[in-house]
Write a protein that holds these residues in place. Structure first.
Motif, PDB file in Angstrom:
ATOM      1  N   ASN A   1       0.906  -1.193   0.099  1.00 40.28           N
ATOM      2  CA  ASN A   1      -0.086   0.138  -0.091  1.00 40.28           C
ATOM      3  C   ASN A   1       0.842   1.238   0.043  1.00 40.28           C
ATOM      4  O   ASN A   1       1.977   0.888  -0.256  1.00 40.28           O
ATOM      5  N   SER A   2       0.080   2.414  -0.008  1.00 44.55           N
ATOM      6  CA  SER A   2       1.051   3.575  -0.059  1.00 44.55           C
ATOM      7  C   SER A   2       1.896   3.988   0.949  1.00 44.55           C
ATOM      8  O   SER A   2       3.174   4.087   0.575  1.00 44.55           O
TER       9      SER A   2
ATOM     10  N   ARG B   1      -2.416   8.544   4.497  1.00 46.92           N
ATOM     11  CA  ARG B   1      -1.480   9.003   3.580  1.00 46.92           C
ATOM     12  C   ARG B   1      -0.643   9.974   3.597  1.00 46.92           C
ATOM     13  O   ARG B   1       0.355  10.169   2.866  1.00 46.92           O
TER      14      ARG B   1
ATOM     15  N   LYS C   1     -17.270   0.325  -3.277  1.00 45.67           N
ATOM     16  CA  LYS C   1     -17.480   1.597  -3.105  1.00 45.67           C
ATOM     17  C   LYS C   1     -17.831   2.209  -4.343  1.00 45.67           C
ATOM     18  O   LYS C   1     -17.111   2.155  -5.377  1.00 45.67           O
TER      19      LYS C   1
ATOM     20  N   ASN D   1     -10.390   9.200  -4.208  1.00 42.76           N
ATOM     21  CA  ASN D   1      -9.231   8.143  -4.646  1.00 42.76           C
ATOM     22  C   ASN D   1      -8.527   8.328  -5.806  1.00 42.76           C
ATOM     23  O   ASN D   1      -7.759   7.417  -6.217  1.00 42.76           O
TER      24      ASN D   1
ATOM     25  N   ALA E   1      -9.439   8.642  -8.868  1.00 43.87           N
ATOM     26  CA  ALA E   1     -10.133   7.946 -10.030  1.00 43.87           C
ATOM     27  C   ALA E   1     -10.863   8.768 -10.879  1.00 43.87           C
ATOM     28  O   ALA E   1     -11.812   9.592 -10.296  1.00 43.87           O
TER      29      ALA E   1
ATOM     30  N   ASN F   1      -5.098   8.658 -10.316  1.00 48.25           N
ATOM     31  CA  ASN F   1      -4.857   7.476 -10.316  1.00 48.25           C
ATOM     32  C   ASN F   1      -5.507   6.772 -11.719  1.00 48.25           C
ATOM     33  O   ASN F   1      -5.854   5.473 -11.717  1.00 48.25           O
TER      34      ASN F   1
ATOM     35  N   ILE G   1      -7.896   5.726 -14.844  1.00 45.20           N
ATOM     36  CA  ILE G   1      -9.662   5.596 -15.182  1.00 45.20           C
ATOM     37  C   ILE G   1     -10.110   5.069 -13.855  1.00 45.20           C
ATOM     38  O   ILE G   1      -9.262   4.408 -13.006  1.00 45.20           O
TER      39      ILE G   1
ATOM     40  N   LEU H   1     -11.916   2.615 -11.847  1.00 44.89           N
ATOM     41  CA  LEU H   1     -12.027   1.249 -12.091  1.00 44.89           C
ATOM     42  C   LEU H   1     -13.380   0.634 -11.366  1.00 44.89           C
ATOM     43  O   LEU H   1     -13.855  -0.151 -11.832  1.00 44.89           O
ATOM     44  N   ASN H   2     -13.846   1.313 -10.188  1.00 38.04           N
ATOM     45  CA  ASN H   2     -14.929   0.843  -9.653  1.00 38.04           C
ATOM     46  C   ASN H   2     -16.146   1.177 -10.485  1.00 38.04           C
ATOM     47  O   ASN H   2     -17.006   0.414 -10.713  1.00 38.04           O
TER      48      ASN H   2
ATOM     49  N   ALA I   1      -0.480   5.079 -12.435  1.00 44.31           N
ATOM     50  CA  ALA I   1      -0.828   4.579 -13.959  1.00 44.31           C
ATOM     51  C   ALA I   1      -1.114   5.874 -14.876  1.00 44.31           C
ATOM     52  O   ALA I   1      -0.427   6.701 -14.670  1.00 44.31           O
ATOM     53  N   GLY I   2      -2.337   5.879 -15.350  1.00 44.84           N
ATOM     54  CA  GLY I   2      -2.669   6.889 -16.137  1.00 44.84           C
ATOM     55  C   GLY I   2      -2.732   8.165 -15.513  1.00 44.84           C
ATOM     56  O   GLY I   2      -2.448   9.080 -16.265  1.00 44.84           O
TER      57      GLY I   2
ATOM     58  N   MET J   1      -2.183  -3.769 -13.630  1.00 41.58           N
ATOM     59  CA  MET J   1      -3.738  -4.150 -13.894  1.00 41.58           C
ATOM     60  C   MET J   1      -3.815  -5.072 -14.874  1.00 41.58           C
ATOM     61  O   MET J   1      -4.199  -4.564 -16.088  1.00 41.58           O
TER      62      MET J   1
ATOM     63  N   LEU K   1      -2.015  -4.274 -18.540  1.00 42.08           N
ATOM     64  CA  LEU K   1      -2.551  -3.346 -19.346  1.00 42.08           C
ATOM     65  C   LEU K   1      -1.454  -2.455 -19.986  1.00 42.08           C
ATOM     66  O   LEU K   1      -0.510  -2.321 -19.322  1.00 42.08           O
TER      67      LEU K   1
ATOM     68  N   PHE L   1      -9.226  -6.099  -7.814  1.00 39.40           N
ATOM     69  CA  PHE L   1      -8.763  -4.897  -7.343  1.00 39.40           C
ATOM     70  C   PHE L   1      -9.918  -4.207  -6.623  1.00 39.40           C
ATOM     71  O   PHE L   1     -10.040  -3.742  -5.443  1.00 39.40           O
TER      72      PHE L   1
ATOM     73  N   LYS M   1     -11.579  -6.022  -3.767  1.00 36.34           N
ATOM     74  CA  LYS M   1     -10.041  -6.193  -2.490  1.00 36.34           C
ATOM     75  C   LYS M   1     -10.019  -7.651  -2.317  1.00 36.34           C
ATOM     76  O   LYS M   1     -10.130  -7.974  -1.194  1.00 36.34           O
TER      77      LYS M   1
HETATM   78  N1  COA Z   1     -10.239   3.629  -9.614  1.00 34.67           N
HETATM   79  C1  COA Z   1     -10.755   3.194  -8.762  1.00 34.67           C
HETATM   80  N2  COA Z   1     -10.426   3.126  -7.371  1.00 34.67           N
HETATM   81  C2  COA Z   1      -9.074   3.426  -7.192  1.00 34.67           C
HETATM   82  C3  COA Z   1      -8.214   3.496  -8.391  1.00 34.67           C
HETATM   83  C4  COA Z   1      -8.890   3.724  -9.759  1.00 34.67           C
HETATM   84  N3  COA Z   1      -8.051   3.967 -10.525  1.00 34.67           N
HETATM   85  N4  COA Z   1      -7.058   3.650  -8.044  1.00 34.67           N
HETATM   86  C5  COA Z   1      -6.904   3.603  -6.553  1.00 34.67           C
HETATM   87  N5  COA Z   1      -8.226   3.348  -6.073  1.00 34.67           N
HETATM   88  C6  COA Z   1      -8.749   3.254  -4.694  1.00 34.67           C
HETATM   89  C7  COA Z   1      -8.515   2.153  -4.005  1.00 34.67           C
HETATM   90  O1  COA Z   1      -9.272   0.942  -4.425  1.00 34.67           O
HETATM   91  C8  COA Z   1      -8.454   2.484  -2.795  1.00 34.67           C
HETATM   92  O2  COA Z   1      -9.802   2.296  -2.455  1.00 34.67           O
HETATM   93  P1  COA Z   1     -10.226   2.447  -0.858  1.00 34.67           P
HETATM   94  O3  COA Z   1     -10.563   3.760  -0.469  1.00 34.67           O
HETATM   95  O4  COA Z   1     -11.737   1.496  -0.928  1.00 34.67           O
HETATM   96  O5  COA Z   1      -9.458   1.433  -0.142  1.00 34.67           O
HETATM   97  C9  COA Z   1      -8.061   3.657  -2.705  1.00 34.67           C
HETATM   98  O6  COA Z   1      -8.134   4.385  -4.124  1.00 34.67           O
HETATM   99  C10 COA Z   1      -6.575   3.946  -2.248  1.00 34.67           C
HETATM  100  O7  COA Z   1      -5.884   3.123  -3.102  1.00 34.67           O
HETATM  101  P2  COA Z   1      -4.563   2.147  -2.644  1.00 34.67           P
HETATM  102  O8  COA Z   1      -4.497   1.032  -3.558  1.00 34.67           O
HETATM  103  O9  COA Z   1      -5.038   1.860  -1.037  1.00 34.67           O
HETATM  104  O10 COA Z   1      -3.728   3.360  -2.606  1.00 34.67           O
HETATM  105  P3  COA Z   1      -2.272   3.139  -2.860  1.00 34.67           P
HETATM  106  O11 COA Z   1      -1.664   4.463  -2.626  1.00 34.67           O
HETATM  107  O12 COA Z   1      -1.694   2.060  -1.620  1.00 34.67           O
HETATM  108  O13 COA Z   1      -1.802   2.414  -3.883  1.00 34.67           O
HETATM  109  C11 COA Z   1      -1.799   2.538  -6.504  1.00 34.67           C
HETATM  110  C12 COA Z   1      -1.795   3.371  -5.305  1.00 34.67           C
HETATM  111  C13 COA Z   1      -1.843   3.735  -7.690  1.00 34.67           C
HETATM  112  C14 COA Z   1      -0.575   1.848  -6.759  1.00 34.67           C
HETATM  113  C15 COA Z   1      -3.066   1.914  -6.422  1.00 34.67           C
HETATM  114  O14 COA Z   1      -4.378   2.511  -6.029  1.00 34.67           O
HETATM  115  C16 COA Z   1      -3.263   1.139  -8.144  1.00 34.67           C
HETATM  116  O15 COA Z   1      -2.723   0.233  -8.610  1.00 34.67           O
HETATM  117  N6  COA Z   1      -4.435   2.156  -8.565  1.00 34.67           N
HETATM  118  C17 COA Z   1      -5.006   1.521 -10.029  1.00 34.67           C
HETATM  119  C18 COA Z   1      -4.416   2.293 -10.848  1.00 34.67           C
HETATM  120  C19 COA Z   1      -4.644   1.754 -12.388  1.00 34.67           C
HETATM  121  O16 COA Z   1      -4.263   0.675 -12.637  1.00 34.67           O
HETATM  122  N7  COA Z   1      -5.402   2.672 -13.112  1.00 34.67           N
HETATM  123  C20 COA Z   1      -5.867   2.033 -14.226  1.00 34.67           C
HETATM  124  C21 COA Z   1      -5.229   2.391 -15.487  1.00 34.67           C
HETATM  125  S1  COA Z   1      -4.953   4.112 -15.812  1.00 34.67           S
END
Ligand code: COA
Length: 565
Positions: free
Chosen positions: A11-12, A131, A262, A304, A306, A341, A343, A345-346, A390-391, A417, A420, A537, A540
């Motif tokens: 995690n972060s 954080r 969520k 988050n 997103a 972070n 696109i 994803l949820n 990521a993006g 992811m 991707l 992802f 969880k």
């Molecule tokens: N879409 C939706 N939710 C996202 C998100 C995304 N792109 N990126 C992070 N989140 C959410 C996580 O699910 C988590 O949710 P929670 O509040 O329910 O715990 C929250 O944001 C924090 O993310 P977390 O993974 O705990 O943060 P981190 O700082 O530990 O890790 C990343 C950061 C960026 C490494 C990780 O969040 C990640 O891999 N995100 C996905 C990035 C991605 O692949 N995006 C799509 C391609 S562009």
């Protein structure tokens, strides 16, 4: 020194410590806490000097702590014990809290103290506190503990000998402790209860007659109604009256229904949209623009980090408006906790066709990235005060300058992811900044980068010290200075000329089409890896193994060299 991280996930906080300790010259390998036997195997394979537990939900097996120095990062002041440290600190309204590094022994969180740090607390969400203040304090405390260990001769202090330890043992906080009494609780109490449960596990409640968990609350000044009544929609959130005012609840996790993860409240309860009035048009929820001294500042505080299709489009519209202003510079400020972070994803997971929604979302991100790259009217800056992944990182790279706060962690890669490929015109911006070979290794290594590393590699152009408030002040000072530069016009002309030259060598459209062809395969092709990874992802899912690129102790013969910058 060789340090083995034993952690629930990468995690972060864990990423930040990984970045810091690697920068300090230590070799770090990571094992997820999956089973005692796996932990024992990792310790035996790696033979670490220290085992560090930055984020652990279970006790370290005694076979490991008896044979290795194991340090546990506890998000509490000295003497505090228990699994809900921050939850209790927020609910009780502590004004000062801390992080303590303890040596693991037979009783959880009760070992000898290696180091501790304190910080002041305001009214913050748990996720935000974790954080920011907790991560900063943990970074300092862990670094002190490691230095003390290396120096030798330091004896960690037994808890009972710590002078004036005011921490106490507290139990796991249960939903009964979190329960909101809508008739009796004032706004402040409701906020504290929801903040103490953000981003996990949320406060169990009911909306529109359905059980759900509440997250992302903020006060709604100037609104009131009969205590507990739902007053209307504002942006994505639903506004609910408290005893003395109202709060807006931005995110919920439903317990019934098909999407048990969520989501923005207005999406999770889409069928109830008509039943309440729209209080005002906060359609561009989280987007804010301000202007000073010839500089436009565009904030986008998305939960988050997103960015959904709609949010990208709203941001693009706001960006176009900013470009039409008589300013010289546009600074993309991102949000309080994250810059971006990528696109959403949820929302993709909740869509009737996740493939179609992924496709729409990435196009909307690309439109934004392309608009930034094609801007010739202004100098553009990305001010990364919060983390980006990521993006989100590549959206920042579309600007002319990337300024990062020293404590941020960047994840400039997509492969985690489900392999991707990624878009946001990264194939144009990343090699341009770091060269083709390094771009390939960044994408391949899939590791987090600190701001100082990003600066050295050319991903960032400045690394600015301080917390978010001082970072933003420094950004404004530097942006204003830039806007006053007498040669601003020449800079802009040179930028336009370079863009034209590069366009004639290879049009942006070709980069975009090539990336999207790969993304189309990720979304619609026969390999479901991305859909599977996204599902895991969003839901969880517990890790069943540690990704191979993190556990270097499992490299065969440990001959693979990791390149540190
Ligand atoms: N879409 C939706 N939710 C996202 C998100 C995304 N792109 N990126 C992070 N989140 C959410 C996580 O699910 C988590 O949710 P929670 O509040 O329910 O715990 C929250 O944001 C924090 O993310 P977390 O993974 O705990 O943060 P981190 O700082 O530990 O890790 C990343 C950061 C960026 C490494 C990780 O969040 C990640 O891999 N995100 C996905 C990035 C991605 O692949 N995006 C799509 C391609 S562009």
């Amino acid at each position: 020194m060789r340090i083995l991280f034993l952690t629930h996930s990468f995690n972060s906080l864990t990423q930040r410590l990984f970045v810091d300790l690697t920068q300090d010259g230590h070799e770090v390998s990571i094992e997820f806490d999956i089973a005692d036997s796996v932990t024992e195997e990792a310790a035996a394979l790696y033979q670490p000097d220290i085992v560090l537990a930055p984020f652990l939900k279970r006790a370290i097996p005694d076979t490991v702590w008896r044979n290795h120095v194991c340090m546990v990062v506890h998000p509490g002041i000295v003497g505090d014990r228990g699994p809900s440290a921050l939850d209790w600190a927020i609910q009780r309204g502590e004004s000062e809290w801390g992080v303590t590094v303890l040596q693991a022994d037979a009783v959880m969180d009760a070992g000898n103290v290696w180091a501790t740090e304190t910080f002041s607390m305001g009214v913050e969400k748990k996720s935000s506190l974790y954080r920011n203040q907790v991560t900063e304090a943990a970074s300092k405390a862990v670094r002190s503990a490691v230095v003390r260990y290396l120096d030798g001769g330091f004896q960690p202090c037994p808890l009972e000998q710590w002078p004036n330890a005011r921490g106490e043992e507290r139990p796991l906080m249960r939903q009964a402790d979190r329960k909101i009494n809508w008739e009796a609780d004032d706004t402040h109490t409701v906020l504290r209860k929801i903040h103490a449960a953000d981003g996990f596990p949320g406060v169990r409640d009911e909306l529109f007659g359905s059980p759900c968990f509440l997250f992302d609350a903020r006060a709604e000044p100037d609104r009131a109604g009969s205590a507990g009544a739902l007053l209307g929609w504002r942006g994505h959130g639903v506004v609910r009256a408290t005893r003395d005012g109202a709060v807006r609840i931005g995110q919920v996790r439903r317990i019934d229904g098909e999407h048990a993860f969520k989501l923005p409240a207005s999406i999770a309860f889409a069928s109830a949209l008509e039943s309440l009035p729209l209080l005002d048009d906060a359609g561009a929820d989280g987007i804010r623009y301000e202007e000073a001294d010839g500089v436009g500042y565009l904030y986008f505080d998305f939960y988050n980090g997103a960015m959904s299709t709609a949010q990208c489009r709203q941001l693009l519209a706001a960006y176009r408006k900013a470009c039409a202003r008589q300013t010289r510079i546009i600074v993309l400020m991102g949000g309080e906790d994250f810059w971006s972070n990528g696109i959403h994803l949820n929302l993709i997971e909740a869509a009737s066709s996740p493939a179609d929604e992924s496709w729409e979302n990435i196009q909307a991100m690309d439109d934004m990235a392309e608009a930034i790259i094609r801007t010739t009217s202004h100098l553009t800056i990305a001010a990364l005060g919060g983390n980006a992944g990521a993006g989100g990182v590549f959206l920042a790279l579309a600007t002319d300058r990337v300024w990062a706060r020293q404590g941020v962690v960047l994840n400039p890669h997509y492969k985690n992811m489900g392999n991707l490929y990624g878009s946001e015109l990264w194939t144009y911006t990343l090699p341009k900044r770091v060269g083709a070979t390094r771009a390939e290794s960044i994408m391949h290594n899939r590791l987090p980068l600190g701001a100082a590393q990003a600066l050295r590699m050319g991903i960032a152009d400045a690394c600015i010290e301080g917390d978010m408030a001082s970072f933003r002040m420094e950004v404004k000072k530097r942006a204003m200075e830039l806007s006053l530069m007498p040669d601003h016009g020449e800079h802009l002309a040179a930028k336009a000329e370079m863009r034209q030259r590069e366009e004639s060598i290879k049009p942006l459209l070709l980069y975009r089409e090539a990336e999207l062809a790969e993304m189309r395969r990720n979304f619609y092709g026969f390999d479901p890896s991305y859909h599977y990874a996204r599902h895991q992802f969003v839901h969880k899912a517990l890790h069943a193994w540690t990704p191979r690129h993190l556990c270097r102790h499992r490299d065969i013969g440990r001959h693979i060299q990791r390149v540190n910058f």
